[in-house]
Scaffold this motif. Structure first.
Motif, PDB file in Angstrom:
ATOM      1  N   ASP A 236       6.592   9.826  -3.136  1.00  0.00           N
ATOM      2  CA  ASP A 236       5.812   8.585  -3.196  1.00  0.00           C
ATOM      3  C   ASP A 236       6.577   7.484  -2.476  1.00  0.00           C
ATOM      4  OD1 ASP A 236       3.844   9.795  -4.710  1.00  0.00           O
ATOM      5  OD2 ASP A 236       4.912   9.367  -6.590  1.00  0.00           O
ATOM      6  N   VAL A 237       6.037   7.041  -1.358  1.00  0.00           N
ATOM      7  CA  VAL A 237       6.658   5.976  -0.559  1.00  0.00           C
ATOM      8  C   VAL A 237       5.682   4.813  -0.477  1.00  0.00           C
ATOM      9  CG1 VAL A 237       7.596   5.315   1.685  1.00  0.00           C
ATOM     10  CG2 VAL A 237       8.026   7.603   0.775  1.00  0.00           C
ATOM     11  N   THR A 238       6.196   3.610  -0.714  1.00  0.00           N
ATOM     12  CA  THR A 238       5.375   2.401  -0.718  1.00  0.00           C
ATOM     13  C   THR A 238       5.734   1.532   0.480  1.00  0.00           C
ATOM     14  OG1 THR A 238       5.286   2.461  -3.128  1.00  0.00           O
ATOM     15  CG2 THR A 238       4.674   0.382  -2.047  1.00  0.00           C
TER      16      THR A 238
ATOM     17  N   ALA B 279       0.853  -1.184   0.000  1.00  0.00           N
ATOM     18  CA  ALA B 279       0.000   0.000   0.000  1.00  0.00           C
ATOM     19  C   ALA B 279       0.890   1.235   0.000  1.00  0.00           C
ATOM     20  CB  ALA B 279      -0.949   0.013   1.198  1.00  0.00           C
ATOM     21  N   ALA B 280       0.304   2.364  -0.403  1.00  0.00           N
ATOM     22  CA  ALA B 280       1.038   3.625  -0.367  1.00  0.00           C
ATOM     23  C   ALA B 280       1.133   4.119   1.079  1.00  0.00           C
ATOM     24  CB  ALA B 280       0.332   4.670  -1.241  1.00  0.00           C
ATOM     25  N   ALA B 281       2.250   4.802   1.389  1.00  0.00           N
ATOM     26  CA  ALA B 281       2.482   5.311   2.744  1.00  0.00           C
ATOM     27  C   ALA B 281       1.686   6.594   2.940  1.00  0.00           C
ATOM     28  CB  ALA B 281       3.963   5.534   2.982  1.00  0.00           C
ATOM     29  N   THR B 282       0.378   6.433   2.943  1.00  0.00           N
ATOM     30  CA  THR B 282      -0.546   7.543   3.198  1.00  0.00           C
ATOM     31  C   THR B 282      -1.515   7.078   4.285  1.00  0.00           C
ATOM     32  OG1 THR B 282      -2.090   6.775   1.498  1.00  0.00           O
ATOM     33  CG2 THR B 282      -0.356   8.314   0.799  1.00  0.00           C
ATOM     34  N   PRO B 283      -2.228   8.010   4.902  1.00  0.00           N
ATOM     35  CA  PRO B 283      -3.186   7.575   5.937  1.00  0.00           C
ATOM     36  C   PRO B 283      -4.212   6.584   5.416  1.00  0.00           C
ATOM     37  CG  PRO B 283      -2.761   9.923   6.141  1.00  0.00           C
ATOM     38  CD  PRO B 283      -2.058   9.495   4.885  1.00  0.00           C
ATOM     39  N   ASP B 284      -4.758   6.825   4.219  1.00  0.00           N
ATOM     40  CA  ASP B 284      -5.744   5.899   3.670  1.00  0.00           C
ATOM     41  C   ASP B 284      -5.096   4.570   3.304  1.00  0.00           C
ATOM     42  OD1 ASP B 284      -7.644   7.840   3.991  1.00  0.00           O
ATOM     43  OD2 ASP B 284      -7.499   8.558   1.904  1.00  0.00           O
ATOM     44  N   GLY B 285      -3.889   4.632   2.689  1.00  0.00           N
ATOM     45  CA  GLY B 285      -3.206   3.390   2.322  1.00  0.00           C
ATOM     46  C   GLY B 285      -2.847   2.564   3.541  1.00  0.00           C
ATOM     47  N   LEU B 286      -2.398   3.230   4.593  1.00  0.00           N
ATOM     48  CA  LEU B 286      -2.034   2.503   5.803  1.00  0.00           C
ATOM     49  C   LEU B 286      -3.256   1.865   6.449  1.00  0.00           C
ATOM     50  CD1 LEU B 286       0.074   1.676   7.880  1.00  0.00           C
ATOM     51  CD2 LEU B 286      -0.260   3.888   9.017  1.00  0.00           C
TER      52      LEU B 286
ATOM     53  N   TYR C  44      -5.988   0.894   4.929  1.00  0.00           N
ATOM     54  CA  TYR C  44      -6.390  -0.249   4.099  1.00  0.00           C
ATOM     55  C   TYR C  44      -5.453  -1.438   4.324  1.00  0.00           C
ATOM     56  CZ  TYR C  44      -7.152  -3.072  -0.096  1.00  0.00           C
ATOM     57  OH  TYR C  44      -7.387  -4.113  -0.948  1.00  0.00           O
ATOM     58  N   LEU C  45      -4.150  -1.155   4.444  1.00  0.00           N
ATOM     59  CA  LEU C  45      -3.175  -2.234   4.660  1.00  0.00           C
ATOM     60  C   LEU C  45      -3.406  -2.910   6.012  1.00  0.00           C
ATOM     61  CD1 LEU C  45       0.538  -2.238   3.719  1.00  0.00           C
ATOM     62  CD2 LEU C  45      -0.072  -2.817   6.052  1.00  0.00           C
ATOM     63  N   LEU C  46      -3.689  -2.124   7.062  1.00  0.00           N
ATOM     64  CA  LEU C  46      -3.924  -2.718   8.380  1.00  0.00           C
ATOM     65  C   LEU C  46      -5.180  -3.563   8.397  1.00  0.00           C
ATOM     66  CD1 LEU C  46      -3.026   0.314  10.687  1.00  0.00           C
ATOM     67  CD2 LEU C  46      -1.652  -1.730  10.249  1.00  0.00           C
ATOM     68  N   GLN C  47      -6.211  -3.134   7.655  1.00  0.00           N
ATOM     69  CA  GLN C  47      -7.445  -3.912   7.594  1.00  0.00           C
ATOM     70  C   GLN C  47      -7.191  -5.264   6.935  1.00  0.00           C
ATOM     71  OE1 GLN C  47     -10.559  -1.941   5.426  1.00  0.00           O
ATOM     72  NE2 GLN C  47     -12.101  -3.512   5.882  1.00  0.00           N
ATOM     73  N   ARG C  48      -6.449  -5.282   5.833  1.00  0.00           N
ATOM     74  CA  ARG C  48      -6.127  -6.549   5.156  1.00  0.00           C
ATOM     75  C   ARG C  48      -5.206  -7.420   6.002  1.00  0.00           C
ATOM     76  NH1 ARG C  48      -3.707  -5.381  -0.475  1.00  0.00           N
ATOM     77  NH2 ARG C  48      -3.741  -7.692  -0.494  1.00  0.00           N
ATOM     78  N   LEU C  49      -4.295  -6.777   6.762  1.00  0.00           N
ATOM     79  CA  LEU C  49      -3.385  -7.541   7.619  1.00  0.00           C
ATOM     80  C   LEU C  49      -4.158  -8.297   8.688  1.00  0.00           C
ATOM     81  CD1 LEU C  49      -0.497  -8.250   8.608  1.00  0.00           C
ATOM     82  CD2 LEU C  49      -0.602  -6.187  10.014  1.00  0.00           C
ATOM     83  N   VAL C  50      -5.082  -7.615   9.369  1.00  0.00           N
ATOM     84  CA  VAL C  50      -5.853  -8.278  10.421  1.00  0.00           C
ATOM     85  C   VAL C  50      -6.692  -9.407   9.845  1.00  0.00           C
ATOM     86  CG1 VAL C  50      -7.688  -7.934  12.126  1.00  0.00           C
ATOM     87  CG2 VAL C  50      -5.869  -6.238  11.890  1.00  0.00           C
ATOM     88  N   ALA C  51      -7.320  -9.165   8.689  1.00  0.00           N
ATOM     89  CA  ALA C  51      -8.130 -10.216   8.076  1.00  0.00           C
ATOM     90  C   ALA C  51      -7.274 -11.413   7.681  1.00  0.00           C
ATOM     91  CB  ALA C  51      -8.871  -9.652   6.854  1.00  0.00           C
TER      92      ALA C  51
END
Length: 789
Positions: free
Chosen positions: A707-709, A656-663, A665-672
């Motif tokens: 842009d940080v990934t 995910a992109a290193a943005t608040p929304d990207g982070l 979304y990434l945390l939601q997929r990680l927990v799932a």
């Protein structure tokens, strides 16, 4: 009835009573004068000897401190010598191997040296460098990289060394690579020129046996007790068997509370040069002092038995008393010559009785020429002395023979246990095949055996058996059977063929008519299919993932060694994920305990139903059997083999992109994804918090890069949950961020650093490296059971 007449008391010769009194009073007067002279001499000499003993103890303590300090300083020089050529950015690994070997060989105080260099820190060594040279039996054995047998980053001593600001000495520890010998290690972080973070470690190992030689040079005649304390106030070495290496100062003083005033800073000694006079718990009086070594924090405690220090003086006093008594005897000869002839044999008998009570039977007893009662008693004592010597010689020969037999049996036990290979672990197509084995002989050696071998990348083969008979003959025949089976397993892949070929070779030259029951099995990790063949052995138990246990149905052939052309039927089955097979010998199911109770197959099935872990089931069966036998041990040899198949969780890859929304979304997929791996809720929460803090930190340091990934890789296996977090932002090492001051008041605490401190605290292991323009952070979260241990 006429009674026996009472014997009359012997009459004394005329004047004997007077002569006896004269001899008695003459002896008393001379003894009193002698005692007075000896007492005055003893008191005067005692003061002088005590002063000399105190000075001698001080000299011995300083000499011992210098000797031990020189030994430690020699090891420090060797470690610094290894460190000095490593300061440059590039070097030749071959030259370093030679330097390691030369350091171990050249310094007699060093039996091992280690150099570890982190990957990507030195030009020409992208994979790093890790080598250990150990001196054993006069030759140097070198282990490098994978041969070390462990991951250096998972060792606390290595992580502590990377965080250390300078060189340090370790506490005493047992080195399994050196046959369990005790060592202390001098470690020094390796810092390259221009770099603040250590690039590795240089250490040298000093065997405690070498320092023990310095203590062994102390004179034994004065009962010296020496103890070496390290800078961490722990016992490093002691000449007293009860004082073990690694004891803290508090534990040491619990065993020797009489030495507490030497370490009490609130009560300094008024005259430290005189040492400390004290009384031990057993009543022995000691003279002790503490001498510091040249290394800061090291000190040696030396105690001498005060009675032994004055032994020479007492010996001189005894000689003086003896000479005086000799004068008394001469005087008595002049007074009563005839009476002395009667006393001499009695004195000889008294001395003999004293030697007998002290266990000294080798000095012959002088037998007088008289045929009176004294002469008869002396001859009886001499006859008893010879009889005792003959019995002592017989007992010594019997004890020597028994000790030799027990030593040979212990060696045979070690050889038998050393023949057992470690169980392999296979992985393929998302599945894992795990195996475990246990061999517990009833005596030092036995006839049960087991062996597990990997035939190829996906196939495992195991055998378990029981040899007829017991003791040494069974162990020798077991060695031959196991050797033949191993050779057959290398040439064939099917259990019936393995047993048929092995049985043919074992039946040849079997003059002892011994046999062995054997169960052979082959399991494939990818499909879970297994094949079994039995040569008169018990059928294994299949424990399913739902807890049901059943006996694997199969037919058996004859035992190995009976027929050279026997054939063996094949049984087939399937190991589903979570299932495992348990093979065992009859020492389990047919165990009969002292109360004549049988352990039986049903109790064995109950143990398996309650134990889902195929790695712990062997030990649990043996523990249950020992508890059933109420501590009487196993009446027969025991052997167990378990083979289990487990499904591996697929790795979770997220980006995910290193943005608040990207982070978010990434945390939601990680927990799932972690929930899908059936991970416990505690580690899921910790993993989410760690990734959130690292992602937030990456966003905070992306001011230059627009842009940080963020990339996250989560892998779950039996070792724990591994998280690999990568970002292509600015270089930043979270492992070296300063620790916030937790004791500071809230209004005065600095802002920042709390998240990274939390990440380091929650992780069981954390590593960082900058590679290919990206920050790579590797973390490990152990299972709850491993964290509890």
């Amino acid at each position: 009835m006429v009674g026996r007449p009472t014997p009359l008391a012997p009459t004394r010769p005329a004047g004997r009573s007077l002569r006896t009194r004269l001899m008695l009073w003459s002896s008393l007067v001379q003894a009193a004068l002698l005692l007075l002279l000896v007492t005055l001499f003893y008191l005067g000499a005692r003061t002088l000897v005590h002063q000399q003993a105190t000075e001698q103890l001080r000299s011995l303590a300083d000499q011992t401190a210098r000797s031990l300090g020189n030994s430690l300083r020699s090891a420090e020089i060797t470690g610094d010598m290894l460190l000095s050529p490593l300061g440059r950015q590039a070097f030749d690994a071959i030259q370093l191997d030679g330097l390691l070997r030369a350091a171990v060989v050249a310094d007699p105080n060093v039996d091992g040296a280690t150099v570890i260099i982190e990957p990507d820190r030195v030009a020409g060594l992208p994979d790093g460098y890790a080598c250990n040279d150990m001196l054993h039996d006069g030759s140097v054995h070198q282990s490098c990289s994978g041969q070390l047998g462990f991951d250096t980053h998972q060792r606390s001593w290595y992580r502590d060394a990377l965080r250390a600001s300078g060189p340090w000495w370790s506490a005493p520890y047992t080195n399994p690579q050196a046959e369990g010998r005790l060592f202390i290690t001098y470690s020094n972080p390796l810092r390259l020129a221009g770099e603040l973070l250590p690039a590795g470690l240089v250490s040298v190992d000093v065997p405690l046996a070498r320092l023990q030689q310095d203590l062994g040079e102390l004179p034994r005649s004065v009962g010296l007790r020496a103890t070496l304390l390290g800078p961490d106030q722990r016992v490093v070495l002691s000449s007293v068997p009860e004082i073990e290496p690694g004891m803290s100062l508090q534990q040491y003083l619990q065993l020797r509370p009489d030495l507490a005033p030497l370490f009490d800073l609130r009560r300094p000694l008024l005259q430290p040069e005189r040492g400390l006079e004290h009384r031990g718990s057993d009543g022995t009086r000691f003279l002790s002092r503490v001498a510091p070594l040249q290394q800061p924090g090291w000190q040696v405690v030396l105690s001498a038995d005060r009675a032994l220090l004055l032994a020479d003086l007492r010996r001189v006093a005894h000689w003086a008393i003896g000479l005086g008594l000799l004068g008394v005897v001469v005087w008595l000869l002049l007074v009563r010559r005839h009476a002395l002839r009667l006393l001499q044999p009695m004195e000889a008998l008294t001395a003999a009785a004293r030697r007998f009570s002290a266990g000294q039977f080798h000095e012959p007893l002088p037998v007088p020429r008289h045929d009176d009662e004294v002469g008869e008693m002396a001859r009886s004592f001499e006859s008893a002395r010879r009889s005792i010597l003959q019995q002592m010689d017989t007992i010594a020969r019997m004890a020597s023979a028994r000790e030799r037999t027990e030593s040979e049996m212990r060696i045979a036990h070690g050889i038998q246990q050393g023949m057992l290979a470690p169980p392999p672990r296979l992985q393929a197509d998302g599945f894992q095949l795990r195996s475990a084995a246990l061999l517990v002989p009833a005596r030092e050696v036995g006839g049960d055996f087991q062996h597990i071998a990997q035939l190829d990348r996906t196939t495992l083969c195991f055998v378990i058996g029981d040899v007829s008979g017991n003791g040494v003959p069974a162990a020798l025949f077991m060695t031959r059977v196991l050797t033949v089976l191993e050779a057959s397993m290398l040439r064939h892949r099917h259990p019936p063929t393995i047993l048929a070929e092995a049985g043919r070779h074992i039946a040849e030259r079997n003059q002892a008519c011994m046999f062995a029951t054997v169960l052979c099995g082959v399991v494939d990790v990818a499909s879970g299919r297994f094949e079994l063949a039995s040569a008169g052995h018990e059928s294994p138990l299949l424990r399913q993932a739902d807890g049901r246990v059943r006996v694997q149905a199969m037919h058996s052939g004859p035992a190995l060694g009976i027929s050279a052309d026997a054939s063996y039927p094949c049984a087939r089955g399937l190991l589903a994920p979570g299932d495992y097979l348990l093979a065992y010998t009859d020492g389990i199911s047919e165990a009969q305990c002292p109360r004549e109770r049988w352990f039986g197959l049903e109790r064995l099935r109950e143990v398996l139903a309650a134990e889902p872990d195929d790695r712990r089931v062997c030990a649990r069966v043996v523990d249950t059997l020992h508890a059933f036998c109420e501590g009487a041990g196993n009446p027969d040899d025991l052997a167990l083999v378990s083979v289990g198949r487990q499904a591996l969780a697929a790795p979770l890859r997220l980006r995910a992109a290193a943005t608040p929304d990207g982070l978010a979304y990434l945390l939601q997929r990680l927990v799932a994804g972690l929930h899908g791996m059936h991970l416990d809720s505690t580690r899921i929460s910790v993993a989410r918090l760690i990734v959130e803090e690292l992602g937030t930190n990456a966003m905070a340091y992306q001011r230059v890069v627009s842009d940080v990934t963020l990339d996250v890789l989560a892998t779950l296996d039996e070792d724990g949950l591994a998280l690999d977090v990568r970002d292509d932002g600015q270089a930043f090492d979270p492992t070296v961020a300063p620790v916030p001051d937790l004791d500071e008041a809230m209004e005065r605490r600095a802002i920042g650093g709390w998240g990274l401190h939390l990440v380091r605290s929650l992780s069981d292991h954390i590593e960082y490296c900058r590679r290919d323009g990206s920050n790579h952070v590797h973390l490990l979260l152990l299972p709850p059971a491993a964290r509890t241990e």
